[in-house]
Design a protein around this motif. Sequence first.
Motif: not given
Length: 151
Positions: A5-10, A44-48, A50-62, A98-102
């Motif tokens: 179970k790998s959850i990343f905020h990208i 995809l858990i959540r996405i949102g 601004m005009p200059d960047h996006i945040h993606i909260l995702v549970s990744m497949s191995p 990119y930025g990615a935080f687990s």
Amino acid sequence: MSYTKSIFHIVLRTYRSKPWINELHERELYGYIHGYCKGVKAVLIRIGGMPDHIHILVSMSPTISLAEFVRRLKNSVTVWAKAHLNEFPLFCGWGEGYGAFSYSRLDIDKIKRYIIKQKEHHRMVPFADEYRQWLIENGAEIDEKYFMVDP
């Protein structure tokens, strides 16, 4: 049996933080990204954003690495956005890296709330300042080339 179970905020920013993500059509972009995630067996858990960047909260497949996921996503969205220049006339691509935080599943609600409140949040805190703070908190080195913007 294996279990992961790998959850990343990208966090992806646009090239030189140009505001090409048109708010009138951001849902179309987010829908496309949702389809991309399904195609690589990510949730995809959540996405949102601004005009200059996006945040993606995702549970990744191995079955795909984080780096490959982001590389393919940026390439795929670039092709898609170029085909939708009427909706995204300022399209100029993605910034380098990119930025990615687990996170654990216990953090999901907190990160979802943060992503939902992006527009409100960035009225008070500039993205670059906040991103620098995340990097510091996570012990990452800051390379100013990733913060370049055009005047």
